[in-house]
Design an enzyme around this catalytic site. Structure first.
Site, mmCIF file in Angstrom:
data_model
loop_
_atom_site.group_PDB
_atom_site.id
_atom_site.type_symbol
_atom_site.label_atom_id
_atom_site.label_comp_id
_atom_site.label_asym_id
_atom_site.label_seq_id
_atom_site.Cartn_x
_atom_site.Cartn_y
_atom_site.Cartn_z
ATOM 1 N N LYS A 1 0.818 -1.191 0.000
ATOM 2 C CA LYS A 1 0.000 0.000 0.000
ATOM 3 C C LYS A 1 0.867 1.262 0.000
ATOM 4 C CE LYS A 1 -3.171 -2.446 3.033
ATOM 5 N NZ LYS A 1 -3.464 -2.648 4.464
ATOM 6 N N GLY A 2 2.135 1.096 0.288
ATOM 7 C CA GLY A 2 3.006 2.247 0.586
ATOM 8 C C GLY A 2 3.165 3.249 -0.542
ATOM 9 N N ASP B 1 7.495 2.514 -2.954
ATOM 10 C CA ASP B 1 7.686 3.522 -1.912
ATOM 11 C C ASP B 1 9.148 3.575 -1.478
ATOM 12 O OD1 ASP B 1 7.563 1.011 -0.707
ATOM 13 O OD2 ASP B 1 6.305 1.648 0.967
ATOM 14 N N ASP C 1 14.806 -1.145 -0.064
ATOM 15 C CA ASP C 1 15.643 -1.303 1.129
ATOM 16 C C ASP C 1 16.691 -2.382 0.816
ATOM 17 O OD1 ASP C 1 16.483 -1.312 3.771
ATOM 18 O OD2 ASP C 1 14.767 -2.386 4.537
ATOM 19 N N LYS D 1 17.108 3.320 0.013
ATOM 20 C CA LYS D 1 18.058 3.110 1.116
ATOM 21 C C LYS D 1 19.202 2.284 0.571
ATOM 22 C CE LYS D 1 15.078 2.534 5.097
ATOM 23 N NZ LYS D 1 14.689 1.659 6.229
ATOM 24 N N PHE E 1 14.445 4.535 9.691
ATOM 25 C CA PHE E 1 13.088 4.041 9.441
ATOM 26 C C PHE E 1 12.182 5.237 9.164
ATOM 27 C CE2 PHE E 1 8.899 2.401 10.154
ATOM 28 C CZ PHE E 1 8.990 1.161 9.551
ATOM 29 N N ASP F 1 4.151 3.337 6.452
ATOM 30 C CA ASP F 1 3.554 3.112 7.766
ATOM 31 C C ASP F 1 4.541 2.527 8.766
ATOM 32 O OD1 ASP F 1 3.696 0.450 6.611
ATOM 33 O OD2 ASP F 1 2.316 -0.176 8.187
ATOM 34 N N ARG G 1 0.359 6.600 7.516
ATOM 35 C CA ARG G 1 0.422 6.741 6.055
ATOM 36 C C ARG G 1 -0.049 8.129 5.630
ATOM 37 N NH1 ARG G 1 1.565 1.692 3.958
ATOM 38 N NH2 ARG G 1 0.641 -0.099 5.008
#
Ligand code: IMP
Length: 208
Positions: free
Chosen positions: A51-52, A108, A111, A139, A160, A167, A173
């Site tokens: 969903k990010g 989103d 990482d 990242k 983070f 989220d 969000r």
């Protein structure tokens, strides 16, 4: 009895980018993408990873003055087991056929790179005309698998991040800024911790 004043507590969070800074940076990347696809006969399909990426995707396509289509995928990942690396699984697949189409994965945050590597492999098996990726956050210092990543809005250190679609335990969000969280245990204990300061600050209300 007077209480001794200790050292001031470190702020539990830090604003990495205001809403206005995010908007400017997203518009820059939207212009890059528009230039690539503006002469195409068929519009590119932008694939949001739920969903990010939803807020980013919404702003990105509104800043692209070309024809586009959108679709969504949802994936879930299992913790790495001793005998196998982290496993990623599709829980919602695309509605579009992508064979022969220009496809842009909209992430989103990249990482370790495991999720994106899996998504790229999966979508390439469907033989799109081209495949690129745009991520809001990269990242890069955390990467454990090398993965192609053509467009990034911001590169960030190993922090983070919540807000602008991302989220922590399902919260935040809707926070308009990109926020680095320094104190995750405190955030877990106080899920409303960021809401008042980030929605209430006058400079935030006045931001684009
Ligand atoms: P990767 O497979 O390790 O590259 O992980 C990518 C996914 O991990 C992202 O799509 C996010 O869902 C999640 N993630 C990684 N870092 C963060 C963060 O700082 N905030 C929120 N989610 C994160």
């Amino acid at each position: 009895m007077t209480r001794e004043a200790g050292p001031p507590a470190a702020a539990p969070f830090e604003v990495l980018a205001t809403r206005a800074q995010v908007t400017d940076a997203v518009e820059r990347v939207a212009a890059e993408l528009s230039t690539i696809y503006e002469d195409d006969v068929e519009p590119p399909i932008l694939v949001g990873v739920l969903k990010g990426s939803t807020l980013f995707l919404a702003d990105l396509i509104r800043a692209m003055p070309i024809a586009v289509q959108i679709d969504f995928m949802a994936i879930s990942s299992y913790e790495a087991q001793a005998e196998q690396p982290s496993v990623v699984r599709i829980v919602k697949d695309l509605e579009h056929e992508i064979t022969g189409r220009d496809v842009v994965i909209v992430e989103d945050i990249v990482d370790t790179g495991l999720t994106l590597a899996y998504l790229r492999r999966t979508l390439l098996e469907r033989e799109p005309r081209s495949l690129r990726t745009v991520t809001l956050l990269d990242k890069a210092v955390r990467r454990i698998v090398p993965v192609e990543l053509e467009h990034r809005v911001f590169e960030i250190p190993d922090v983070f991040v919540v807000g602008y679609g991302m989220d922590f335990q399902g919260h935040y969000r809707n926070v308009p800024q990109l926020v680095a969280v320094r104190d995750l245990p405190r955030l877990a204990a106080e899920p409303r911790l960021l809401v008042a300061p980030l929605f209430g600050a006058p400079q935030v209300r006045g931001a684009r």
